[in-house]
Scaffold this motif. Structure first.
Motif, PDB file in Angstrom:
ATOM      1  N   MET A   1      25.508  35.690  48.474  1.00 54.57           N
ATOM      2  CA  MET A   1      26.239  35.814  47.158  1.00 54.57           C
ATOM      3  C   MET A   1      27.629  36.316  47.779  1.00 54.57           C
ATOM      4  SD  MET A   1      26.017  39.532  45.270  1.00 54.57           S
ATOM      5  CE  MET A   1      24.013  39.176  44.081  1.00 54.57           C
ATOM      6  N   LYS A   2      28.705  35.959  46.836  1.00 54.08           N
ATOM      7  CA  LYS A   2      30.357  36.794  47.779  1.00 54.08           C
ATOM      8  C   LYS A   2      30.073  38.160  46.872  1.00 54.08           C
ATOM      9  CE  LYS A   2      34.771  35.107  45.687  1.00 54.08           C
ATOM     10  NZ  LYS A   2      35.576  34.202  44.779  1.00 54.08           N
ATOM     11  N   LYS A   3      31.247  38.895  47.677  1.00 57.13           N
ATOM     12  CA  LYS A   3      31.520  39.970  47.747  1.00 57.13           C
ATOM     13  C   LYS A   3      32.840  39.845  47.361  1.00 57.13           C
ATOM     14  CE  LYS A   3      29.732  43.137  50.956  1.00 57.13           C
ATOM     15  NZ  LYS A   3      29.140  43.221  52.185  1.00 57.13           N
ATOM     16  N   ILE A   4      33.433  41.000  45.705  1.00 61.18           N
ATOM     17  CA  ILE A   4      34.699  41.152  45.299  1.00 61.18           C
ATOM     18  C   ILE A   4      35.009  42.503  45.922  1.00 61.18           C
ATOM     19  CG2 ILE A   4      35.946  40.669  43.703  1.00 61.18           C
ATOM     20  CD1 ILE A   4      35.707  38.257  43.087  1.00 61.18           C
ATOM     21  N   GLY A   5      36.490  42.457  46.561  1.00 61.85           N
ATOM     22  CA  GLY A   5      36.736  44.369  46.059  1.00 61.85           C
ATOM     23  C   GLY A   5      38.143  44.197  45.279  1.00 61.85           C
ATOM     24  N   ILE A   6      37.857  45.296  44.421  1.00 57.19           N
ATOM     25  CA  ILE A   6      38.643  45.415  43.895  1.00 57.19           C
ATOM     26  C   ILE A   6      40.138  46.817  43.185  1.00 57.19           C
ATOM     27  CG2 ILE A   6      39.242  45.611  40.736  1.00 57.19           C
ATOM     28  CD1 ILE A   6      36.690  44.145  40.134  1.00 57.19           C
ATOM     29  N   TYR A   7      40.941  46.968  43.806  1.00 59.24           N
ATOM     30  CA  TYR A   7      41.695  47.822  43.892  1.00 59.24           C
ATOM     31  C   TYR A   7      42.974  47.871  43.449  1.00 59.24           C
ATOM     32  CZ  TYR A   7      44.604  50.125  47.992  1.00 59.24           C
ATOM     33  OH  TYR A   7      45.107  51.523  48.554  1.00 59.24           O
ATOM     34  N   GLY A   8      42.680  48.599  41.961  1.00 61.75           N
ATOM     35  CA  GLY A   8      43.371  49.449  41.459  1.00 61.75           C
ATOM     36  C   GLY A   8      44.786  50.196  41.401  1.00 61.75           C
TER      37      GLY A   8
ATOM     38  N   PHE B   1      44.479  42.854  44.043  1.00 58.29           N
ATOM     39  CA  PHE B   1      44.905  43.702  43.877  1.00 58.29           C
ATOM     40  C   PHE B   1      45.014  43.727  42.786  1.00 58.29           C
ATOM     41  CE2 PHE B   1      45.558  43.318  48.511  1.00 58.29           C
ATOM     42  CZ  PHE B   1      45.830  44.762  49.181  1.00 58.29           C
ATOM     43  N   VAL B   2      45.419  45.658  41.767  1.00 51.89           N
ATOM     44  CA  VAL B   2      45.134  45.223  40.368  1.00 51.89           C
ATOM     45  C   VAL B   2      46.147  46.151  40.080  1.00 51.89           C
ATOM     46  CG1 VAL B   2      44.097  45.485  37.790  1.00 51.89           C
ATOM     47  CG2 VAL B   2      42.860  44.437  40.023  1.00 51.89           C
TER      48      VAL B   2
ATOM     49  N   ALA C   1      46.727  39.044  43.941  1.00 52.74           N
ATOM     50  CA  ALA C   1      47.068  40.175  42.721  1.00 52.74           C
ATOM     51  C   ALA C   1      46.638  39.814  41.143  1.00 52.74           C
ATOM     52  CB  ALA C   1      48.432  40.417  43.000  1.00 52.74           C
ATOM     53  N   ASP C   2      46.697  40.298  40.498  1.00 53.14           N
ATOM     54  CA  ASP C   2      45.393  40.156  39.352  1.00 53.14           C
ATOM     55  C   ASP C   2      45.684  40.922  38.323  1.00 53.14           C
ATOM     56  OD1 ASP C   2      44.430  39.727  37.023  1.00 53.14           O
ATOM     57  OD2 ASP C   2      42.225  39.242  38.310  1.00 53.14           O
ATOM     58  N   ASP C   3      47.441  40.389  37.244  1.00 54.23           N
ATOM     59  CA  ASP C   3      47.697  40.888  36.097  1.00 54.23           C
ATOM     60  C   ASP C   3      47.371  41.794  34.719  1.00 54.23           C
ATOM     61  OD1 ASP C   3      47.936  38.709  35.250  1.00 54.23           O
ATOM     62  OD2 ASP C   3      50.341  38.459  35.552  1.00 54.23           O
ATOM     63  N   CYS C   4      46.124  41.007  35.392  1.00 58.33           N
ATOM     64  CA  CYS C   4      45.102  41.314  34.094  1.00 58.33           C
ATOM     65  C   CYS C   4      45.123  42.635  32.859  1.00 58.33           C
ATOM     66  CB  CYS C   4      44.604  41.461  34.085  1.00 58.33           C
ATOM     67  SG  CYS C   4      43.092  42.401  35.482  1.00 58.33           S
ATOM     68  N   GLU C   5      45.614  43.818  33.835  1.00 62.13           N
ATOM     69  CA  GLU C   5      46.146  45.368  32.789  1.00 62.13           C
ATOM     70  C   GLU C   5      47.765  45.180  32.723  1.00 62.13           C
ATOM     71  OE1 GLU C   5      44.649  48.027  35.583  1.00 62.13           O
ATOM     72  OE2 GLU C   5      42.476  47.895  35.722  1.00 62.13           O
TER      73      GLU C   5
END
Length: 254
Positions: A66-73, A101-102, A136-140
């Motif tokens: 299972m892939k493990k993903i961290g989300i850092y907002g 990174f969000v 980086a994710d610019d969804c927000e």
């Protein structure tokens, strides 16, 4: 277990190995409630073991990676070496495959960012360029403010339905966690992990902690820029160049 791993001795077989002992026999460490490893259950995925039949209490289960993903907002106003050091340490301790990174458009609990969304995203992308596992994710930034973590978690879960999600939260924000929008639902989607820069009392902490003494803050960096002092070594060189080029944080304030 002999059928699967071919490691149990006759003595172990006669004694009857417990679940964790089977994995220790295979050289796999088991840490319950530790940031280095999440608790193993019947649905837990074991690192680097694929397509192995694992005997869990007389029931044969299939161990699947299972892939493990961290989300850092965060506002990342600006991103600095403290963020990057703790982010990398979290990747190592949690064995994350990816850290996202969000940047927030507007946090419900903080003042509006000093730099624009475009500038903060540009600094973030420059800081993590060529950094293995960082993205980086610019969804927000694309959603109307305020930025709610539950919406981000749901969006990431929608495009990645099987990964285990870890939400990295600063130690100074844990106290307000109960006030987060739809936090009970968020807890069902992610595992919270606390990032501490060495200045918090963690004796009553119920979440895994990634800790390192780092005396760097975005507030300090903005103040130093406004007063004409150097921010060298506090932020990546590429971030410093963007701050200087775009004349960011020149006005006094926090």
């Amino acid at each position: 277990m002999r059928r699967t791993f071919d490691v149990a001795t006759e003595q172990n077989e006669s004694a009857g190995l417990h679940f964790s002992e089977h994995f220790r026999a295979c050289g796999i460490k088991y840490f319950a409630g530790n940031a280095a490893e999440y608790e193993l259950t019947e649905r837990t995925v074991v690192h680097n073991l694929r397509n192995l039949d694992v005997d869990l209490g007389s029931a044969n289960k299939k161990a699947v990676w299972m892939k493990k993903i961290g989300i850092y907002g965060g506002t990342f106003d600006p991103i600095h070496h403290g963020h990057l050091i703790l982010g990398r340490q979290a990747c190592e301790e949690l064995r994350l495959d990816q850290l996202i990174f969000v940047p927030a458009a507007l946090s419900p609990f903080k003042k509006p960012p000093r730099a624009s969304a475009e500038a903060r995203l540009s600094m973030l992308q420059a800081a993590i360029e060529s950094q293995d596992g960082f993205t980086a994710d610019d969804c927000e930034l694309k959603r109307p403010p305020p930025s709610y973590s539950i919406d981000t978690a749901l969006q990431i879960r929608e495009r990645d339905a099987t990964s285990k999600l870890f939400w990295l939260i600063g130690a100074d924000n844990v106290g307000a966690l109960s006030k987060w929008h739809r936090v009970d639902e968020l807890k069902q989607l992610v595992q919270f992990v606390v990032l501490d820069r060495g200045c918090s009392d963690l004796t009553q902490q119920i979440y895994p902690v990634v800790q390192r003494n780092i005396d760097i803050s975005a507030t300090e960096i903005r103040k130093r820029v406004a007063s004409g002092r150097s921010i060298r070594y506090l932020v990546p060189k590429t971030v410093e160049e963007i701050i200087r080029k775009e004349n960011l944080y020149r006005e006094s304030g926090t």
